[in-house]
Write a protein that holds these residues in place. Structure first.
Motif, short mmCIF file in Angstrom:
data_model
loop_
_atom_site.label_atom_id
_atom_site.label_comp_id
_atom_site.label_asym_id
_atom_site.label_seq_id
_atom_site.Cartn_x
_atom_site.Cartn_y
_atom_site.Cartn_z
N PHE A 198 35.86 50.73 33.94
CA PHE A 198 35.67 52.11 34.43
C PHE A 198 36.87 52.55 35.26
O PHE A 198 37.69 51.75 35.68
CB PHE A 198 34.36 52.29 35.21
N SER A 244 25.47 47.30 35.22
CA SER A 244 25.79 47.15 33.81
C SER A 244 24.56 47.52 32.98
O SER A 244 23.47 47.00 33.20
CB SER A 244 26.20 45.71 33.52
N ARG A 252 28.84 48.51 29.60
CA ARG A 252 29.05 49.86 30.12
C ARG A 252 28.45 49.94 31.53
O ARG A 252 27.29 49.58 31.74
CB ARG A 252 28.37 50.89 29.21
#
Length: 342
Positions: A198, A244, A252
Motif C-alpha cells: 500500500f 489484511s 490486500r
C-alpha cells in the motif's frame, strides 16, 4: 612469561567490561527522562529490553527495566567501529530485537557508504544485550533505494517475512509505500522480489507521504493487523491500523478510518512508530515515541494499555461519546469492507 601476560590481559579486559556494565546498571533513569525515538520492547525472562533510535551513537543501544518505569543503561549492543568492513556510517535508526529459533535478531536501519542509501540489515546475537554482529550481507532490503524500518513477521506456516518502508525519498512521486518480502529460514537473505502492499496516501485519516514504523499483530479472532505511522489530517504524527483482507501478509490491506493514536483531548502530544508487547502481567501494551517534534518537549517512550477486540484493537482509556461512536463505526466499517471484498 607469555602465558602470564595473556592471563593478565584477559583479567584486564574482563574488568573493563564488568566496569562498563556496572556503570550502565547504576545509571538508572525514569522513562520520561530518556530521549528515545522508535522504542521497541522485547520482553524476555521477566525483563523489558528497550531498543530505539538515540540509545547509542554510531550503532545501536538498549535500556533494561523490571517495571517499565525505571531503566538501567544505555548498553551498546552493536558498535559500527567494532564490525570489520561494516558499511554503515550514519542514520542508525529504529532497531528492533526479535527472539527467533533460539537467537536474538536485530532488524535495524543505517545509511551505507557503499550504496549511498538507507536500508535495513539483520544482526545476530545469543543475548539480548549482544554484542550483535552483522548477519545479512549488508542491507537485506533492496540496495538501490532508501528502505527503512524493517520488521519481522513469521506466518502460520513458519515462513519468515520482512515488512519495511520504501521511503518517499527514493520514489519519483515522493509518496512512501509499504513493502513485504520472504526471508530465508535463517533470516540472512531476502527471497524473491518484494511486493508493495500500500501507499501512504489515499486513506481517511492520513495527511502525509510517509509510511513509517510497520508492526504486525494477530488479534484473538485471527485478524492480521498492521500498525503504521503517518501524519493525521487533524495534525501531528499518529498511529493507524490496517488489516489484511485474506489474513496473508502479502494480501490486500484495508485501512481503518480513524487513527489508533493521535494528538487530541486525551493526549497532549502527538506520537507514533508504534509496536505491541505484553506486560509481565499479561496486559497488551503499545509503545510509541512522543512527541514527534523534540523542540516542543523531549521525545520519550510512552506505554499505553491496549484492548484486543477481536475485530481490531483499541486503546484502554476513558471513552468519550465521540470515541464510542468511532469504535462502533470502525466495527461496522470493517464488517462492510469484509463483505464487499468477499
Amino acid at each position: 612469561m607469555k602465558k602470564i601476560l595473556s592471563i593478565i590481559l584477559t583479567v584486564v579486559i574482563f574488568m573493563l567490561n564488568f566496569s562498563s556494565v556496572a556503570s550502565a546498571e547504576s545509571n538508572t533513569k525514569a522513562t520520561q527522562d530518556i530521549f528515545i525515538r522508535d522504542p521497541f520492547i522485547l520482553t524476555f525472562e521477566g525483563k523489558y529490553y528497550m531498543y530505539g533510535t538515540g540509545a547509542a551513537g554510531a550503532g545501536y543501544g538498549c535500556y533494561v527495566s523490571d517495571n517499565l518505569n525505571n531503566w538501567s543503561g544505555p548498553y551498546e549492543v552493536f558498535s559500527a567501529s567494532n564490525e570489520k568492513d561494516f558499511d554503515g556510517i550514519k542514520d542508525f535508526w529504529a532497531p528492533e530485537c526479535h527472539y527467533y529459533n533460539g537467537n536474538f535478531y536485530l532488524f535495524a536501519t543505517y545509511y551505507s557508504s557503499v550504496t549511498q542509501h538507507r536500508g535495513t540489515a539483520v544482526f545476530k546475537a545469543d543475548n539480548p544485550l549482544g554484542p550483535f554482529t552483522l548477519h545479512s550481507n549488508g542491507h537485506i532490503t533492496p540496495k538501490y533505494r532508501d528502505c527503512i524500518d524493517g520488521t519481522l513477521y513469521v506466518d502460520d506456516e513458519g515462513q519468515p517475512w520482512i515488512i519495511y518502508v520504501n521511503e518517499w525519498t527514493s520514489n519519483k512521486d515522493e509518496i512512501g509505500t509499504m513493502a513485504v518480502s520472504k526471508l530465508s529460514d535463517d533470516l540472512s537473505f531476502r527471497m524473491g522480489e518484494p511486493k508493495e502492499i500500500f501507499r501512504a496516501d489515499g486513506h481517511l485519516w492520513t495527511d502525509s507521504r510517509v509510511t513509517d514504523g510497520p508492526f504486525i499483530y494477530k488479534t484473538s479472532e485471527g485478524k492480521l493487523m498492521m500498525l503504521w505511522s503517518n501524519s493525521a489530517k487533524s495534525g501531528g504524527y499518529a498511529v493507524g491500523l490496517a488489516y489484511s483482507s485474506n489474513g496473508k501478509i502479502d494480501g490486500r490491506w484495508i485501512h481503518e478510518p480513524f487513527a489508533l493514536y493521535k494528538k487530541n483531548d486525551a493526549h497532549i502530544f502527538d506520537g507514533g512508530h508504534g509496536m505491541l508487547f505484553y506486560r509481565n502481567d499479561g496486559q497488551l501494551m503499545m509503545s510509541i515515541h512522543s512527541p514527534n517534534d523534540s523542540s516542543i518537549s523531549m521525545t520519550t517512550a510512552l506505554f499505553l494499555p491496549v484492548k484486543d477486540c477481536g475485530y481490531s484493537i483499541e486503546l484502554i482509556e476513558e471513552k468519550t461519546a465521540k470515541d464510542k461512536f468511532q469504535s462502533f463505526f470502525t466495527k461496522v466499517y470493517n464488517f462492510v469492507a469484509d463483505l464487499i471484498i468477499k
